[in-house]
Design a protein around this motif. Structure first.
Motif, PDB file in Angstrom:
ATOM      1  N   UNK A   1       0.832  -1.193   0.000  1.00 36.89           N
ATOM      2  CA  UNK A   1       0.000   0.000   0.000  1.00 36.89           C
ATOM      3  C   UNK A   1       0.869   1.247   0.000  1.00 36.89           C
ATOM      4  N   UNK A   2       0.663   2.074  -0.993  1.00 36.35           N
ATOM      5  CA  UNK A   2       1.346   3.350  -1.081  1.00 36.35           C
ATOM      6  C   UNK A   2       0.454   4.445  -0.515  1.00 36.35           C
ATOM      7  N   UNK A   3       1.090   5.444   0.084  1.00 37.76           N
ATOM      8  CA  UNK A   3       0.370   6.597   0.613  1.00 37.76           C
ATOM      9  C   UNK A   3       0.976   7.870   0.058  1.00 37.76           C
ATOM     10  N   UNK A   4       0.163   8.897  -0.050  1.00 36.08           N
ATOM     11  CA  UNK A   4       0.640  10.207  -0.497  1.00 36.08           C
ATOM     12  C   UNK A   4      -0.041  11.268   0.353  1.00 36.08           C
ATOM     13  N   UNK A   5       0.763  12.004   1.087  1.00 38.11           N
ATOM     14  CA  UNK A   5       0.245  13.072   1.934  1.00 38.11           C
ATOM     15  C   UNK A   5       0.403  14.402   1.215  1.00 38.11           C
ATOM     16  N   UNK A   6      -0.665  15.185   1.165  1.00 39.58           N
ATOM     17  CA  UNK A   6      -0.660  16.453   0.447  1.00 39.58           C
ATOM     18  C   UNK A   6      -0.703  17.631   1.413  1.00 39.58           C
ATOM     19  N   UNK A   7      -0.044  18.703   1.021  1.00 37.80           N
ATOM     20  CA  UNK A   7      -0.104  19.948   1.781  1.00 37.80           C
ATOM     21  C   UNK A   7       0.000  21.120   0.817  1.00 37.80           C
ATOM     22  N   UNK A   8      -0.407  22.301   1.299  1.00 42.14           N
ATOM     23  CA  UNK A   8      -0.302  23.491   0.470  1.00 42.14           C
ATOM     24  C   UNK A   8      -1.407  23.625  -0.561  1.00 42.14           C
ATOM     25  N   UNK A   9      -2.472  22.857  -0.399  1.00 41.46           N
ATOM     26  CA  UNK A   9      -3.600  22.952  -1.329  1.00 41.46           C
ATOM     27  C   UNK A   9      -4.886  22.623  -0.595  1.00 41.46           C
ATOM     28  N   UNK A  10      -5.992  23.116  -1.174  1.00 43.39           N
ATOM     29  CA  UNK A  10      -7.299  22.724  -0.660  1.00 43.39           C
ATOM     30  C   UNK A  10      -7.621  21.380  -1.277  1.00 43.39           C
ATOM     31  N   UNK A  11      -7.425  20.331  -0.481  1.00 43.23           N
ATOM     32  CA  UNK A  11      -7.400  18.965  -1.009  1.00 43.23           C
ATOM     33  C   UNK A  11      -8.667  18.619  -1.776  1.00 43.23           C
TER      34      UNK A  11
END
Length: 123
Positions: free
Chosen positions: A19-29
């Motif tokens: 399982x891969x994960x991707x955490x996002x920041x700096x945007x309105x998801x």
């Protein structure tokens, strides 16, 4: 500034799962569709899967359909790729990507991407 950080890559035997994960920041998801792309050695980057902000009606490449599942948790600003029944040909660097508006399978139209995580499938 949009930042995407992938994790979860590694070495897995053929037939196994990861399982891969991707955490996002700096945007309105919730304003962004999310995708996974991959690039194998000596090959062009290719589309794997994408999911709209609603989390419904994801799109998959034919090569992974029925084996991989993309999902997202909007509260955690995270997108996942559950990889199952992996094959040696799934070996690649996997990249998380983001774009506003609709999903596309055109890898050149995903303006935001992470640094990638290596997935190696042994036979």
């Amino acid at each position: 500034q949009v930042q995407l950080a992938e994790s979860g890559g590694g070495l897995v035997q053929a037939g196994g799962s990861l399982r891969l994960s991707c955490s996002a920041s700096g945007l309105t998801f919730t304003n962004y569709a999310m995708a996974w792309l991959r690039q194998a050695p000596g090959k062009e980057r290719e589309f794997v899967a994408a999911i709209p902000w609603t989390g419904t009606s994801p799109v998959y490449a034919d090569s992974v359909k029925g084996r991989f599942t993309i999902s997202r948790d909007n509260a955690k600003k995270t997108v996942y790729l559950q990889m199952g029944s992996v094959k040696p040909e799934d070996t690649a660097v996997y990249y998380c990507a983001a774009k506003s508006a609709a999903i596309t399978t055109d890898v050149g139209r995903w303006p935001y991407g992470g640094q990638g995580t290596q997935v190696t499938v042994s036979s």
